[in-house]
Scaffold this motif. Structure first.
Motif, PDB file in Angstrom:
ATOM      1  N   GLU A  46       0.983  -1.141   0.107  1.00  0.00           N
ATOM      2  CA  GLU A  46       0.038   0.132  -0.007  1.00  0.00           C
ATOM      3  C   GLU A  46       0.852   1.254  -0.048  1.00  0.00           C
ATOM      4  O   GLU A  46       0.614   2.205  -0.586  1.00  0.00           O
ATOM      5  N   LYS A  47       2.097   1.387   0.682  1.00  0.00           N
ATOM      6  CA  LYS A  47       2.991   2.538   0.853  1.00  0.00           C
ATOM      7  C   LYS A  47       3.481   2.811  -0.502  1.00  0.00           C
ATOM      8  O   LYS A  47       3.647   3.592  -1.132  1.00  0.00           O
ATOM      9  N   ILE A  48       3.885   1.470  -1.074  1.00  0.00           N
ATOM     10  CA  ILE A  48       4.541   1.668  -2.388  1.00  0.00           C
ATOM     11  C   ILE A  48       3.504   2.073  -3.725  1.00  0.00           C
ATOM     12  O   ILE A  48       3.915   3.009  -4.149  1.00  0.00           O
ATOM     13  N   LYS A  49       2.345   1.641  -3.507  1.00  0.00           N
ATOM     14  CA  LYS A  49       1.207   2.301  -4.461  1.00  0.00           C
ATOM     15  C   LYS A  49       0.936   3.813  -4.265  1.00  0.00           C
ATOM     16  O   LYS A  49       0.857   4.607  -5.128  1.00  0.00           O
ATOM     17  N   GLU A  50       0.985   4.042  -2.761  1.00  0.00           N
ATOM     18  CA  GLU A  50       1.020   5.727  -2.515  1.00  0.00           C
ATOM     19  C   GLU A  50       1.997   6.365  -3.257  1.00  0.00           C
ATOM     20  O   GLU A  50       1.913   7.495  -3.791  1.00  0.00           O
ATOM     21  N   ILE A  51       3.220   6.027  -3.159  1.00  0.00           N
ATOM     22  CA  ILE A  51       4.395   6.388  -3.552  1.00  0.00           C
ATOM     23  C   ILE A  51       4.342   6.786  -4.880  1.00  0.00           C
ATOM     24  O   ILE A  51       4.667   7.777  -5.665  1.00  0.00           O
ATOM     25  N   SER A 100       1.714   9.227  -6.040  1.00  0.00           N
ATOM     26  CA  SER A 100       2.137  10.570  -5.850  1.00  0.00           C
ATOM     27  C   SER A 100       3.350  11.069  -6.627  1.00  0.00           C
ATOM     28  O   SER A 100       3.255  12.212  -7.069  1.00  0.00           O
ATOM     29  N   TRP A 101       4.329  10.296  -6.991  1.00  0.00           N
ATOM     30  CA  TRP A 101       4.954  10.707  -7.968  1.00  0.00           C
ATOM     31  C   TRP A 101       4.299  10.924  -9.433  1.00  0.00           C
ATOM     32  O   TRP A 101       5.051  11.885 -10.038  1.00  0.00           O
ATOM     33  N   ILE A 102       3.627  10.032  -9.708  1.00  0.00           N
ATOM     34  CA  ILE A 102       2.986  10.468 -11.187  1.00  0.00           C
ATOM     35  C   ILE A 102       2.354  11.644 -11.220  1.00  0.00           C
ATOM     36  O   ILE A 102       2.280  12.243 -12.034  1.00  0.00           O
ATOM     37  N   LYS A 103       1.576  12.028 -10.009  1.00  0.00           N
ATOM     38  CA  LYS A 103       0.860  13.213  -9.818  1.00  0.00           C
ATOM     39  C   LYS A 103       1.509  14.435  -9.584  1.00  0.00           C
ATOM     40  O   LYS A 103       1.054  15.450  -9.623  1.00  0.00           O
ATOM     41  N   GLY A 104       2.925  14.212  -9.268  1.00  0.00           N
ATOM     42  CA  GLY A 104       3.751  15.557  -8.978  1.00  0.00           C
ATOM     43  C   GLY A 104       3.633  15.645  -7.419  1.00  0.00           C
ATOM     44  O   GLY A 104       4.119  17.055  -7.116  1.00  0.00           O
ATOM     45  N   ASN A 105       3.160  15.218  -6.622  1.00  0.00           N
ATOM     46  CA  ASN A 105       3.102  15.286  -5.270  1.00  0.00           C
ATOM     47  C   ASN A 105       4.055  14.608  -4.430  1.00  0.00           C
ATOM     48  O   ASN A 105       3.944  15.129  -3.054  1.00  0.00           O
ATOM     49  N   LEU A 106       5.092  14.103  -4.913  1.00  0.00           N
ATOM     50  CA  LEU A 106       5.979  13.440  -4.095  1.00  0.00           C
ATOM     51  C   LEU A 106       7.169  14.175  -3.492  1.00  0.00           C
ATOM     52  O   LEU A 106       7.726  14.864  -4.452  1.00  0.00           O
ATOM     53  N   LYS A 107       7.703  13.998  -2.174  1.00  0.00           N
ATOM     54  CA  LYS A 107       8.823  14.846  -1.808  1.00  0.00           C
ATOM     55  C   LYS A 107      10.101  13.711  -1.797  1.00  0.00           C
ATOM     56  O   LYS A 107       9.905  12.625  -1.413  1.00  0.00           O
ATOM     57  N   ASP A 108      11.093  14.250  -2.399  1.00  0.00           N
ATOM     58  CA  ASP A 108      12.407  13.667  -2.228  1.00  0.00           C
ATOM     59  C   ASP A 108      12.705  13.198  -0.894  1.00  0.00           C
ATOM     60  O   ASP A 108      12.694  14.145  -0.097  1.00  0.00           O
ATOM     61  N   THR A 109      13.401  12.062  -0.492  1.00  0.00           N
ATOM     62  CA  THR A 109      13.782  11.852   0.539  1.00  0.00           C
ATOM     63  C   THR A 109      15.539  11.882   0.952  1.00  0.00           C
ATOM     64  O   THR A 109      15.824  11.876   1.914  1.00  0.00           O
ATOM     65  N   LYS A 110      16.143  12.322  -0.454  1.00  0.00           N
ATOM     66  CA  LYS A 110      17.514  12.380  -0.096  1.00  0.00           C
ATOM     67  C   LYS A 110      17.627  14.035   0.111  1.00  0.00           C
ATOM     68  O   LYS A 110      17.100  14.915  -0.458  1.00  0.00           O
TER      69      LYS A 110
END
Length: 137
Positions: free
Chosen positions: A119-124, A127-137
């Protein structure tokens, strides 16, 4: 929630080419079902994107990547590296710049295949495809 019995089938994916191929298909099916569920057009996604076979056609079978896809419209790449289940519930991700693009257009997910990670992977991914994901690095 995924059926844990089905995931158990993939435990020996590094040792059995048929299981490895089934696991690759599992990730591809999960990705396109996820796009469909989110009403995202999947027709421009090239999958698999990265070559995972040697020149003789034999699979590399190292899980890097177990799944890859690229959107030709958005120039976004997703690469999933699957680690052995012996590594417990491993899940991390970051954005990479690819050699042909200086912007961070590749999402890299390193994980083990466990129910609580899916479920976490799906959310990531969404979010990435929609442009809402923050980089963890």
């Amino acid at each position: 929630m995924e059926n844990s019995n089905k995931l158990h089938y993939f435990v020996h994916y590094l040792d059995d080419e048929d299981v490895y191929s089934a696991l690759e298909k599992y990730w591809i099916d999960m990705f396109f079902m996820l796009l469909h569920k989110e009403n995202i057009d999947g027709s421009d996604w090239i999958c698999p994107y990265y070559n995972t076979t040697f020149s003789n056609g034999k699979k590399m079978m190292d899980g890097n990547p177990i799944f890859s896809a690229k959107s030709t419209k958005k120039n976004k790449i997703i690469r999933i590296i699957q680690e052995s289940s012996e590594n417990a519930d491993l899940l991390s991700y970051w954005m990479n710049s690819t050699m042909d693009n200086r912007s961070k257009n590749e999402l890299v997910i390193v994980c083990t295949l466990h129910n609580n990670n899916l479920e976490k992977i799906k959310e990531i991914i969404i979010s990435w495809i929609k442009g809402n994901l923050k980089d963890t690095k």
